[in-house]
Motif scaffolding. Structure first.
Motif, PDB file in Angstrom:
ATOM      1  N   MET A   1       0.835  -1.195   0.000  1.00  0.00           N
ATOM      2  CA  MET A   1       0.000   0.000   0.000  1.00  0.00           C
ATOM      3  C   MET A   1       0.877   1.255   0.000  1.00  0.00           C
ATOM      4  N   PHE A   2       0.234   2.395  -0.195  1.00  0.00           N
ATOM      5  CA  PHE A   2       0.924   3.686  -0.162  1.00  0.00           C
ATOM      6  C   PHE A   2       1.160   4.036   1.303  1.00  0.00           C
ATOM      7  N   ASN A   3       2.284   3.600   1.819  1.00  0.00           N
ATOM      8  CA  ASN A   3       2.591   3.759   3.234  1.00  0.00           C
ATOM      9  C   ASN A   3       3.498   4.934   3.529  1.00  0.00           C
ATOM     10  N   SER A   4       4.448   5.198   2.634  1.00  0.00           N
ATOM     11  CA  SER A   4       5.484   6.185   2.924  1.00  0.00           C
ATOM     12  C   SER A   4       5.935   6.856   1.629  1.00  0.00           C
ATOM     13  N   ILE A   5       6.119   8.163   1.681  1.00  0.00           N
ATOM     14  CA  ILE A   5       6.635   8.893   0.511  1.00  0.00           C
ATOM     15  C   ILE A   5       8.030   8.401   0.173  1.00  0.00           C
ATOM     16  N   ALA A   6       8.885   8.294   1.185  1.00  0.00           N
ATOM     17  CA  ALA A   6      10.275   7.900   0.950  1.00  0.00           C
ATOM     18  C   ALA A   6      10.353   6.471   0.408  1.00  0.00           C
ATOM     19  N   GLU A   7       9.563   5.556   0.971  1.00  0.00           N
ATOM     20  CA  GLU A   7       9.577   4.172   0.496  1.00  0.00           C
ATOM     21  C   GLU A   7       9.096   4.075  -0.951  1.00  0.00           C
ATOM     22  N   THR A   8       8.082   4.859  -1.277  1.00  0.00           N
ATOM     23  CA  THR A   8       7.550   4.837  -2.643  1.00  0.00           C
ATOM     24  C   THR A   8       8.600   5.327  -3.628  1.00  0.00           C
ATOM     25  N   TRP A   9       9.293   6.410  -3.289  1.00  0.00           N
ATOM     26  CA  TRP A   9      10.354   6.932  -4.153  1.00  0.00           C
ATOM     27  C   TRP A   9      11.479   5.905  -4.298  1.00  0.00           C
ATOM     28  N   LYS A  10      11.860   5.279  -3.192  1.00  0.00           N
ATOM     29  CA  LYS A  10      12.945   4.303  -3.248  1.00  0.00           C
ATOM     30  C   LYS A  10      12.571   3.117  -4.131  1.00  0.00           C
ATOM     31  N   ASN A  11      11.316   2.685  -4.052  1.00  0.00           N
ATOM     32  CA  ASN A  11      10.887   1.563  -4.881  1.00  0.00           C
ATOM     33  C   ASN A  11      10.856   1.944  -6.352  1.00  0.00           C
ATOM     34  N   CYS A  12      10.506   3.201  -6.638  1.00  0.00           N
ATOM     35  CA  CYS A  12      10.528   3.663  -8.026  1.00  0.00           C
ATOM     36  C   CYS A  12      11.951   3.718  -8.569  1.00  0.00           C
ATOM     37  N   LEU A  13      12.910   3.929  -7.699  1.00  0.00           N
ATOM     38  CA  LEU A  13      14.309   3.958  -8.123  1.00  0.00           C
ATOM     39  C   LEU A  13      14.890   2.560  -8.291  1.00  0.00           C
ATOM     40  N   ASP A  14      14.495   1.640  -7.404  1.00  0.00           N
ATOM     41  CA  ASP A  14      15.154   0.335  -7.360  1.00  0.00           C
ATOM     42  C   ASP A  14      14.291  -0.824  -7.821  1.00  0.00           C
ATOM     43  N   GLY A  15      12.969  -0.678  -7.774  1.00  0.00           N
ATOM     44  CA  GLY A  15      12.089  -1.793  -8.087  1.00  0.00           C
ATOM     45  C   GLY A  15      12.235  -2.277  -9.519  1.00  0.00           C
ATOM     46  N   ALA A  16      12.105  -3.573  -9.696  1.00  0.00           N
ATOM     47  CA  ALA A  16      12.294  -4.155 -11.029  1.00  0.00           C
ATOM     48  C   ALA A  16      11.193  -3.773 -11.995  1.00  0.00           C
ATOM     49  N   THR A  17       9.976  -3.481 -11.476  1.00  0.00           N
ATOM     50  CA  THR A  17       8.849  -3.197 -12.374  1.00  0.00           C
ATOM     51  C   THR A  17       8.096  -1.933 -11.989  1.00  0.00           C
ATOM     52  N   ASP A  18       8.690  -1.090 -11.148  1.00  0.00           N
ATOM     53  CA  ASP A  18       7.990   0.105 -10.665  1.00  0.00           C
ATOM     54  C   ASP A  18       8.614   1.354 -11.286  1.00  0.00           C
ATOM     55  N   PHE A  19       7.887   1.979 -12.214  1.00  0.00           N
ATOM     56  CA  PHE A  19       8.409   3.159 -12.906  1.00  0.00           C
ATOM     57  C   PHE A  19       7.403   4.315 -12.865  1.00  0.00           C
ATOM     58  N   LYS A  20       6.558   4.320 -11.836  1.00  0.00           N
ATOM     59  CA  LYS A  20       5.445   5.274 -11.833  1.00  0.00           C
ATOM     60  C   LYS A  20       5.893   6.696 -11.512  1.00  0.00           C
ATOM     61  N   GLU A  21       5.166   7.640 -12.109  1.00  0.00           N
ATOM     62  CA  GLU A  21       5.327   9.058 -11.806  1.00  0.00           C
ATOM     63  C   GLU A  21       4.260   9.446 -10.779  1.00  0.00           C
ATOM     64  N   LEU A  22       4.025  10.735 -10.606  1.00  0.00           N
ATOM     65  CA  LEU A  22       3.076  11.216  -9.605  1.00  0.00           C
ATOM     66  C   LEU A  22       1.776  11.704 -10.257  1.00  0.00           C
ATOM     67  N   ILE A  23       0.872  12.200  -9.431  1.00  0.00           N
ATOM     68  CA  ILE A  23      -0.408  12.736  -9.885  1.00  0.00           C
ATOM     69  C   ILE A  23      -0.512  14.181  -9.393  1.00  0.00           C
ATOM     70  N   PRO A  24      -1.441  14.986  -9.924  1.00  0.00           N
ATOM     71  CA  PRO A  24      -1.494  16.413  -9.567  1.00  0.00           C
ATOM     72  C   PRO A  24      -1.689  16.671  -8.081  1.00  0.00           C
ATOM     73  N   GLU A  25      -2.328  15.739  -7.369  1.00  0.00           N
ATOM     74  CA  GLU A  25      -2.598  15.957  -5.951  1.00  0.00           C
ATOM     75  C   GLU A  25      -1.337  16.227  -5.145  1.00  0.00           C
ATOM     76  N   PHE A  26      -0.192  15.742  -5.596  1.00  0.00           N
ATOM     77  CA  PHE A  26       1.060  15.965  -4.866  1.00  0.00           C
ATOM     78  C   PHE A  26       1.491  17.430  -4.905  1.00  0.00           C
ATOM     79  N   TYR A  27       0.892  18.224  -5.777  1.00  0.00           N
ATOM     80  CA  TYR A  27       1.255  19.634  -5.895  1.00  0.00           C
ATOM     81  C   TYR A  27       0.028  20.527  -5.717  1.00  0.00           C
TER      82      TYR A  27
END
Length: 848
Positions: free
Chosen positions: A352-378
């Motif tokens: 689940m969406f638990n942590s901003i930092a964890e999500t970013w780290k998974n996008c950097l290192d995950g084998a299949t995670d390449f997601k960007e963000l949505i407008p709500e973050f800004y």
């Protein structure tokens, strides 16, 4: 009841008021009032009491459907005034809040309808759908909701939607499932919240409805082009956030379509420091690379797989934007959508969406995670970060309960996190590099060899044109393909096919194809340290352009026998020199209001004129292929340059260099060393460069430093030349007819061109991209501009004031009785003179 309860490509047809009768005939008989929804793959009963669960009965699980009283299991006749229908089924879904599936064996459910007249239709449709689902047939004779359009209203039936046409402000054609089937109707100016999103089943139906609505609307806001927003963004009139919203909107991304939700970039790369330093470039993500290419080691593995892969190749099997990723972020405010997507259950707690930092780290290192963000973050709404609904989202392996999203150390609260994210998005670093990310998502690096070079290649089915669904005959295969398109991500519609220009910022530094171009910008009046994009620092100039719509005709004089073609004015403003198609050069005294001189060099038309520094010599170009030098003090022709093989269309002068454009398809650059004594013969001319074109050149202009030249041809092409190397930087096909005039903006970053097709086009000098285009019903023959506003002379004889950033004509001022052919403004922007086909020159006064 919600359409989220339906399966993919399942259709909701109609509803009936009904009673669900339980334990009929026994002492425990119970009647639950509600409504029965007839859908193409199921029957859904929604009780009026919200404490009762919704029941969804898949038609494929029905064993028998018929009139009440036909079933052997039921010995009780139907009431005389009620119409009953019984369903025998093996399982149903109830309690749809958590999507609990309850399996039953040969259970009989009796629904008692209150409308006997409609019962026959109800039974007929239900039996037809039941038969088709039981036999696995996909060809259903079905009907869809009616869309009714009148000259005042917009109706959609089942459920009824009623919109007054006058309330509609925007309508957009949309893609749905990578096909041109969507239509979005806005009744407000809020680009994030529309009123209705329609999916059609034939593109022509969608286009017809769009046409009818647009035709009837008086207040319809016309669709802007991406280029028009680019100009506003580049000059700082809209923010980075607003610009990205506009691009998403134009690329068919909508908050009403989870499969094409607006996509925004990861900006910050530091989620572990106690303080966020937005002045440090290391704080930011590399916007020139897609998420999948940010980690060098992961990218190497992906490239190895890519090289070994058979065609069609792709680097990333998952996309950067999909319904699953959107709902991953929004689960706390839209849990029902995730439940629908994941068959009634939330995802594993650790995913689940638990942590901003964890999500970013998974996008950097995950084998299949390449997601960007949505407008709500800004944005401003923190609800997607807070579990205000107190949802039971599970417990992680470490024992932590999934609740609010864990924020970075540098964020003291959800509000603080959003504010700092917005500050990062609007920071100088991002403003200087955002165009690189736009190239990847909406621009020329989205497809083709440029995408391969940028490591930006996704699965073929994520691109428009990747598959033709209409060519697939097998219904199961078609649904499977559509499911993949809708659920695994769609690449936005491509908006730009050339490199996107950079935003003009206070520390703007141009990177260009040639070093000389950099020098050209550096030498222009707009130095990189200046914050004003107009670079008009004199108060009088700013005041004049702010009041340009108040221009009033002051005096007019008919001094020629044919159309006026050129205007030049002495430094003190006392003498006005004009050329004409009547082959004469005339000198008019503004003080005495008298014609003082009239000179004829040949029997052919003169095309333009200019004054050399010192006001001692007037130069005029002629259709007889020559350029003539006239000495004012001695009142005679001083020199003749026979430089071309056809008519000379326009001349420019700067720093002892003459630039001449000709219908012989060349622009020539001459060194023009003046004679030692004024009035003595002769100038010494040496040909320094010859800029060759394919067709006749109608007009030329120089930038402020005279290091760049723009030329316009009779076939509508504008070419930007680097004069230090005599090579062209860009060739831009701008107009469908001849180019009438070109001019650089005061800061040398843009070129404006007008054409016989009535269009005004703004071109970015750095990239050669056309970033704005406006149309008029008449050709604009000449103009002057300050970078934001344009004063143009029209074929109709009017002067038009254009607001380029607002994409509109601000004022129309009647002047000449024929086309306005030339226009002049003094350096202080306080005086304007125009010449026209009516043989007149008009002096204009600016009213403050």
């Amino acid at each position: 009841f919600s359409l989220l309860l339906l399966n993919l490509e399942e259709y909701y047809f109609e509803q009936h008021t009904a009673n669900h009768i339980q334990h009929r005939g026994s002492i425990n008989e119970r009647k639950i009032r509600g409504s029965l929804k007839i859908c193409s793959k199921s029957v859904i009963f929604e009780p009026d009491a919200i404490s009762q669960p919704i029941m969804k009965i898949p038609l494929r699980d029905c064993i028998k459907i018929g009139k009440h009283g036909e079933n052997a299991a039921n010995r009780y006749p139907a009431k005389a005034k009620c119409a009953g229908i019984s369903l025998i089924f093996s399982q149903y879904v109830c309690n749809l809040v958590s999507f609990f599936l309850e399996a039953l064996s040969y259970t009989i459910i009796i629904f008692e309808g209150q409308n006997v007249t409609r019962h026959v239709l109800f039974q007929s449709l239900s039996l037809q759908l039941y038969t088709c689902n039981r036999l696995g047939r996909q060809e259903l004779v079905i009907y869809f909701p009616f869309l009714i359009l009148t000259n005042n209203f917009f109706f959609l039936q089942k459920p009824v939607v009623h919109i007054t046409l006058q309330d509609i402000r925007r309508i957009y054609k949309r893609r749905h499932g990578l096909m041109p089937l969507g239509l979005e109707v806005f009744c407000t100016e809020d680009d994030l919240c529309s009123d209705i999103y329609l999916k059609f089943y034939e593109p022509q139906d969608r286009d017809d409805i769009y046409f009818y609505i647009a035709t009837y609307l008086e207040h319809h806001v016309a669709e802007h082009t991406a280029e028009s927003y680019t100009l506003q963004w580049q000059r700082g009139h809209i923010s980075n956030y607003q610009y990205l919203l506009h691009l998403n909107n134009l690329a068919d991304r909508s908050c009403n379509d989870l499969s094409q939700y607006p996509v925004f970039p990861w900006i910050i790369s530091d989620y572990f420091s106690p303080n966020l330093d937005l002045s440090n470039p290391g704080t930011f993500r590399d916007l020139s690379r897609p998420v999948g290419a940010l980690n060098k080691e992961r990218l190497e593995r992906l490239l190895t797989r890519y090289q070994e892969m058979p065609e069609p190749k792709f680097m990333y099997g998952s996309h950067y934007s999909s319904p699953g990723y959107v709902l991953f972020y929004l689960v706390r405010i839209a849990p029902e959508y995730m439940l629908c997507l994941q068959n009634g259950r939330f995802d594993n707690a650790d995913r689940m969406f638990n942590s901003i930092a964890e999500t970013w780290k998974n996008c950097l290192d995950g084998a299949t995670d390449f997601k960007e963000l949505i407008p709500e973050f800004y944005g401003d709404d923190v609800s997607f970060l807070v579990n205000s609904l107190k949802l039971d989202l599970g417990k992680r392996q470490g024992g932590q309960i999934v609740d609010d999203v864990e924020l970075p150390l540098w964020a003291s609260s959800p509000e603080d996190f959003l504010q700092k994210s917005k500050d990062a998005l609007e920071s100088s670093y991002v403003s200087e590099h955002l165009h690189e990310w736009i190239d990847l998502i909406f621009g020329y690096k989205q497809k083709g060899s440029d995408a391969v070079g940028a490591h930006n290649v996704f699965h073929p089915l994520t691109y428009e044109g990747g598959v033709d669904l209409n060519s697939i005959e097998d219904p199961d295969e078609k649904v499977a393909m559509l499911t993949q398109i809708l659920e695994f991500g769609q690449t936005p519609k491509q908006l730009f096919v050339t490199p996107h220009p950079q935003k003009i910022t206070s520390n703007f530094k141009i990177m260009s194809q040639t070093s000389s171009y950099n020098a050209a910008i550096a030498d222009s009046p707009a130095s990189p340290g200046e914050e004003s994009f107009e670079d008009l620092t004199e108060e009088s100039k700013t005041l004049a352009w702010n009041n340009i719509t108040k221009l009033q005709l002051h005096e007019q004089y008919k001094i020629h026998k044919e159309a006026v073609t050129g205007i030049a004015v002495s430094c003190n403003g006392s003498s006005v020199f004009t050329t004409s198609q009547d082959s004469t050069l005339k000198m008019f005294s503004k003080e005495s209001k008298m014609l003082q001189r009239s000179v004829s060099f040949s029997n052919m038309a003169l095309s333009s004129c200019l004054l050399l520094p010192g006001d001692a010599t007037v130069i005029s170009s002629s259709w007889d292929n020559n350029v003539y030098f006239y000495s004012i003090a001695f009142g005679r022709r001083q020199d003749t340059l026979m430089g071309h093989d056809d008519a000379v269309s326009q001349i420019c002068w700067h720093d002892n260099r003459l630039y001449s454009a000709s219908w012989d398809s060349t622009v020539k650059v001459w060194s023009g060393v003046p004679p030692e004594m004024p009035g003595t013969r002769r100038h010494q001319f040496d040909l320094l460069a010859e800029l060759e074109h394919d067709v006749s050149v109608n007009t030329i202009s120089l930038n402020a430093a005279s290091t760049l030249l723009a030329s316009g041809t009779k076939e509508g092409t504008v070419t930007i030349w680097d004069l230090t190397t005599a090579t062209f930087l860009h060739q831009i096909p701008c107009h469908s007819g001849a180019v009438c005039a070109t001019a650089f903006s005061p800061d040398s970053r843009h070129i404006l061109s007008t054409g016989a097709d009535g269009c005004l086009n703004v071109i970015d000098v750095q990239t050669g991209m056309r970033i704005s285009s406006m149309a008029s019903d008449k050709a604009q023959r000449c103009f002057i501009w300050d970078g934001n506003s344009v004063l143009s002379g029209s074929e109709s004889g009017e002067l038009l004031v254009w607001d380029l950033l607002g994409a509109k004509v601000s004022e129309r001022i009647q002047g000449h009785s024929g086309a306005v052919t030339c226009i002049w403004m003094n350096e202080q922007c306080s005086s304007v003179i125009t010449g026209g086909e009516d043989r007149q020159i008009i002096f204009w006064k600016l009213q403050y």
